[in-house]
Design an enzyme around this catalytic site. Structure first.
Site, mmCIF file in Angstrom:
data_model
loop_
_atom_site.group_PDB
_atom_site.id
_atom_site.type_symbol
_atom_site.label_atom_id
_atom_site.label_comp_id
_atom_site.label_asym_id
_atom_site.label_seq_id
_atom_site.Cartn_x
_atom_site.Cartn_y
_atom_site.Cartn_z
ATOM 1 N N LYS A 9 0.828 -1.211 0.000
ATOM 2 C CA LYS A 9 0.000 0.000 0.000
ATOM 3 C C LYS A 9 0.864 1.263 0.000
ATOM 4 C CE LYS A 9 -2.259 -1.506 3.655
ATOM 5 N NZ LYS A 9 -1.823 -2.913 3.714
ATOM 6 N N THR A 10 1.879 1.291 0.852
ATOM 7 C CA THR A 10 2.788 2.440 0.885
ATOM 8 C C THR A 10 3.571 2.539 -0.415
ATOM 9 O OG1 THR A 10 2.997 2.217 3.292
ATOM 10 C CG2 THR A 10 4.665 3.529 2.165
ATOM 11 N N ASP A 13 -1.597 6.825 6.178
ATOM 12 C CA ASP A 13 -1.629 5.409 6.555
ATOM 13 C C ASP A 13 -2.579 5.219 7.727
ATOM 14 O OD1 ASP A 13 -1.021 2.761 6.398
ATOM 15 O OD2 ASP A 13 0.943 2.919 7.361
ATOM 16 N N ARG A 56 6.718 -7.974 1.821
ATOM 17 C CA ARG A 56 7.524 -7.445 2.928
ATOM 18 C C ARG A 56 8.207 -8.569 3.690
ATOM 19 N NH1 ARG A 56 4.278 -3.852 6.936
ATOM 20 N NH2 ARG A 56 4.328 -2.443 5.143
ATOM 21 N N THR A 70 -5.670 -1.291 7.108
ATOM 22 C CA THR A 70 -5.816 -2.736 7.262
ATOM 23 C C THR A 70 -7.207 -3.105 7.767
ATOM 24 O OG1 THR A 70 -4.897 -2.579 9.502
ATOM 25 C CG2 THR A 70 -3.355 -3.067 7.719
#
Length: 342
Positions: free
Chosen positions: A69-70, A114, A223, A163
């Site tokens: 997402k980032t 975020d 990640r 999330t």
């Protein structure tokens, strides 16, 4: 071992390149791996915005942690040729915090928020006119003498990530032009990501099979795949000759406590508590969290999604219960399918 069998590429020596390499983020749409349907939608939206010389549509990305997402927020900023300003929902505790962030934006910049579901309701009121009309309505005084001062902000793109999509208010969600749920990555996609990451980090890999072993234990999350790659690289550097081989992968991940399915010690502890203390369930999440001395939100957001994905956990009306696959993995008796729906 002959060097021509090694998959390797040196990282760039320039300082800025090294910083980008450490983050391992793709910087263009062409470099991005996975989420093909979303990437195609972004190609269209960015291409259209460029032709009209307007900011890209506001975007909301939701899904489990570590899926990009980032990275997508940075990618949009790079593709649009603007800067990116990063903040989070808990940081924007007052409306004036958001005003400061918005007024610092230049035309075409990206504001990335975020954990947007933790944005206070009072701050959301400032977001609505900023998203629609690029203005900020600031209340002055209160009571009968209250008035509103309008502050113009430069046209920008808001990219929000969360999330917990269900906790976002309907008025805020409806103002995003692009809303997308990020899915877990397949093994082949993770191998492509790991291949690029190993090149950026200058990691020497004996064969593609090594990357496949890492991908299989990465829980479908880039990640985690990159984190494991770094740990295996460190292990190969200290315990071997710096080359990642299948044996190196197995030994390094054993040291990290990651098993063949990608489960770590927290996952196994969660399963063992339900299997042993609560006889396989059903049991409430808070009871499991209290027994483990862990936060219930951490278990729900970090542990349970992957266990649900691989079919080790069932969420029933009465609580959490282990499936037959989980019981077989742990070597404990299964109570039977009938108890799942009692």
């Amino acid at each position: 071992m002959a060097t021509d069998r090694l998959i390797s590429a040196g990282a760039a020596s320039d300082g800025r390149d090294e910083q980008r390499n450490w983050a391992l983020r793709p910087e263009t749409i062409e470099q991005y791996v996975g989420q093909e349907d979303l990437i195609e939608r972004l190609r269209v939206a960015i291409g259209a915005a460029r032709q009209r010389k307007e900011p890209c549509e506001h975007c909301l990305f939701h899904g489990p942690p570590g899926l990009g997402k980032t990275t997508l927020a940075h990618l949009i900023a790079n593709e649009m040729g603007g800067g990116i300003h990063v903040t989070s929902g808990p940081v924007l505790s007052k409306g004036t915090d958001l005003v400061a962030a918005l007024t610092s934006l230049r035309e075409g910049d990206v504001l990335f928020i975020d954990e947007v579901h933790r944005l206070p309701a009072s701050v959301e009121e400032f977001v609505y006119p900023a998203m629609e009309d690029y203005r900020i309505d600031v209340p002055v005084d209160s009571g009968l003498s209250a008035r509103t001062v309008q502050i113009r902000c430069k046209p920008f793109t808001l990219v929000a990530a969360t999330t917990r999509a269900g906790l976002i208010s309907a008025p805020l969600r409806s103002r995003f032009g692009i809303t997308h749920h990020l899915r877990y990555y397949g093994a082949a996609e993770l191998v492509r990501i790991l291949n690029r990451s190993s090149s950026l980090l200058g990691v020497r890999v004996e064969s593609p099979a090594c990357l496949e072993l890492i991908a299989a234990r990465s829980r479908g999350t880039p990640r985690i795949a990159n984190r494991l790659l770094r740990r295996i690289r460190d292990y190969a550097t200290v315990k071997g000759d710096g080359v990642i081989r299948p044996r190196t992968v197995a030994d390094a991940l054993k040291l990290e406590g990651v098993d063949d399915l990608g489960l770590d010690e927290l996952d196994r502890s969660y399963l063992r508590i339900i299997a042993g203390t609560y006889s396989g369930g059903p049991v409430g999440l808070e009871a499991v969290a209290a027994t483990m001395n862990e936060d219930g939100g951490t278990l729900e957001d970090v542990v349970e999604p992957f266990l649900l994905q691989i079919g080790f956990l069932a969420r029933t009306r009465r609580g959490r219960q282990l499936t037959k696959a989980a019981c077989d993995h742990l070597g404990v008796p299964w109570k039977g399918a009938g108890d799942l729906f009692d």
